[in-house]
Design an enzyme around this catalytic site. Structure first.
Site, mmCIF file in Angstrom:
data_model
loop_
_atom_site.group_PDB
_atom_site.id
_atom_site.type_symbol
_atom_site.label_atom_id
_atom_site.label_comp_id
_atom_site.label_asym_id
_atom_site.label_seq_id
_atom_site.Cartn_x
_atom_site.Cartn_y
_atom_site.Cartn_z
ATOM 1 N N ASP A 36 -83.670 41.002 -7.143
ATOM 2 C CA ASP A 36 -84.159 42.378 -7.063
ATOM 3 C C ASP A 36 -83.821 43.097 -8.365
ATOM 4 O O ASP A 36 -82.675 43.073 -8.819
ATOM 5 C CB ASP A 36 -83.501 43.084 -5.875
ATOM 6 C CG ASP A 36 -84.208 44.363 -5.461
ATOM 7 O OD1 ASP A 36 -84.697 45.092 -6.347
ATOM 8 O OD2 ASP A 36 -84.261 44.641 -4.248
ATOM 9 N N SER A 73 -85.333 48.115 1.928
ATOM 10 C CA SER A 73 -85.550 49.109 0.897
ATOM 11 C C SER A 73 -85.081 50.492 1.393
ATOM 12 O O SER A 73 -83.941 50.632 1.815
ATOM 13 C CB SER A 73 -87.028 49.101 0.478
ATOM 14 O OG SER A 73 -87.235 49.787 -0.721
ATOM 15 N N HIS A 78 -87.659 42.258 -5.315
ATOM 16 C CA HIS A 78 -87.470 43.221 -4.226
ATOM 17 C C HIS A 78 -88.339 42.869 -3.019
ATOM 18 O O HIS A 78 -87.930 43.079 -1.874
ATOM 19 C CB HIS A 78 -87.806 44.636 -4.722
ATOM 20 C CG HIS A 78 -87.535 45.696 -3.707
ATOM 21 N ND1 HIS A 78 -86.273 45.994 -3.250
ATOM 22 C CD2 HIS A 78 -88.384 46.538 -3.049
ATOM 23 C CE1 HIS A 78 -86.338 46.962 -2.357
ATOM 24 N NE2 HIS A 78 -87.608 47.319 -2.216
#
Length: 343
Positions: free
Chosen positions: A286, A133, A315
């Protein structure tokens, strides 16, 4: 992991001039060190932190028999500015607390991390910068700013910029938080609990995929219902400081590895500047750091290997230790990357 000592350290940088031109006073970068620098000073691994997480969140990636072994590497986990560990709205100099905290960029974070490594680790060679991330965004920023110093880059469920739909998603969770009547433009006297709960509940719908909910994969996390999962997300965000959340969210929304004095907004040139062997591993489901965006970026990176993480976990597939099978896939990919010859 248990036989290796993890040491929390603080790099005190004093007053730091940010990319905006503002000065962040009494700046501290808190980081975790696991393992020791070898005599050749060429065994550093840097694992930047992700949104809403601290150095502890990356610990599932570390330890034998995995590739990130403290017996071989000196591993540093630097905390993002704004995350409550490093200098943040909640702990900044009194004049910069809360809503007075200045805007911080990816560039600001990486330049501070590099300064720490130069001063505390004698400018040691970095064998790998890797992250999930926002950690992946920082890894890509490292790769294009310091291509001669970083031997390998791994970006897990991340992209080199915050693409428009990602930006809009963040606007939604931000609105959920700031609609709380107790928000008071960040000058709240007590935590805006309703806003924090709403932030967590809205975020949960984006963090996982449609298939995750359809297949009731939340039961693998120990939750017997969607409501139980949503309650967990509410409770988790009640532990966060609202101004901290929005400070790092701003860093994320501004995220663009070319938005700095080195690349001057030339995004494709910045991508081409990442010459080290690189693992680009987006989550196949995601919803905001999309595989499509990551693939388009990888096409401009000369050393990139595009390897999607096939998972129904959205995600969160890239979250260290969140789902055993996904974390194993990440570690296997990192094993391959570390076996490649660096630049």
């Amino acid at each position: 992991m248990s036989q290796y000592q993890a040491v929390e350290k603080v790099f005190r940088a004093g007053d730091v001039i940010l990319q905006s031109g503002k000065v962040l006073r009494d700046t501290c970068l808190k980081y975790l060190q696991i393992g020791e620098l070898n005599p050749s000073r060429n065994n550093l691994i840097v694992l930047p932190t992700y949104y809403g997480g601290t150095h502890e969140g990356n610990l599932p990636l570390i330890g034998a028999p995995g590739p990130i072994d403290p017996e071989r590497y000196c591993i540093l986990i630097p905390n993002l500015l704004g995350n409550g560990q490093s200098t943040s709205p909640s702990n900044a100099h009194e004049s910069q607390r809360g809503p007075e905290f200045p805007s911080v960029t990816l560039y600001d974070n990486v330049m501070l991390q590099r300064r720490m490594i130069e001063q505390c680790f004698e400018g040691a060679t970095i064998q790998l910068v890797a992250g999930w991330s926002m950690g992946g965004m920082q890894a890509l920023q490292w790769g294009c700013l310091f291509p001669q110093e970083v031997k390998r880059v791994a970006s897990i469920c991340a992209t080199a910029r915050c693409w428009p739909h990602n930006y809009v998603f963040l606007e939604g969770v931000k609105a959920a938080l700031t609609c709380d009547s107790g928000w008071l433009q960040g000058r709240y006297l007590s935590p805006p609990t309703a806003g924090l709960e709403a932030f967590g509940r809205v975020y949960a719908g984006w963090a996982y995929s449609q298939a995750f909910f359809r297949k009731a994969l939340y039961k693998q996390m120990g939750f017997d219902s969607i409501e139980a999962l949503l309650q967990y997300w509410e409770d988790d965000h009640l532990k966060q400081d609202a101004n901290n959340l929005l400070s790092v969210l701003s860093t994320w929304q501004q995220g663009d590895i070319s938005a700095n004095p080195v690349w001057k907004g030339d995004f494709h040139a910045a991508l081409k500047g990442i010459t080290a062997p690189s693992l680009i591993m987006p989550g196949s489901t995601d919803l905001y750091f999309t595989a499509e965006d990551a693939c388009n970026e990888a096409e401009h990176m000369p050393g990139a290997r595009f390897q999607p993480l096939e998972s129904d976990w959205g995600h969160c597939a890239g979250a260290p230790g969140r789902n055993t099978a996904d974390t194993e896939s990440i570690l296997n990919a990192l094993t391959g990357l570390l076996s490649e010859r660096g630049i």
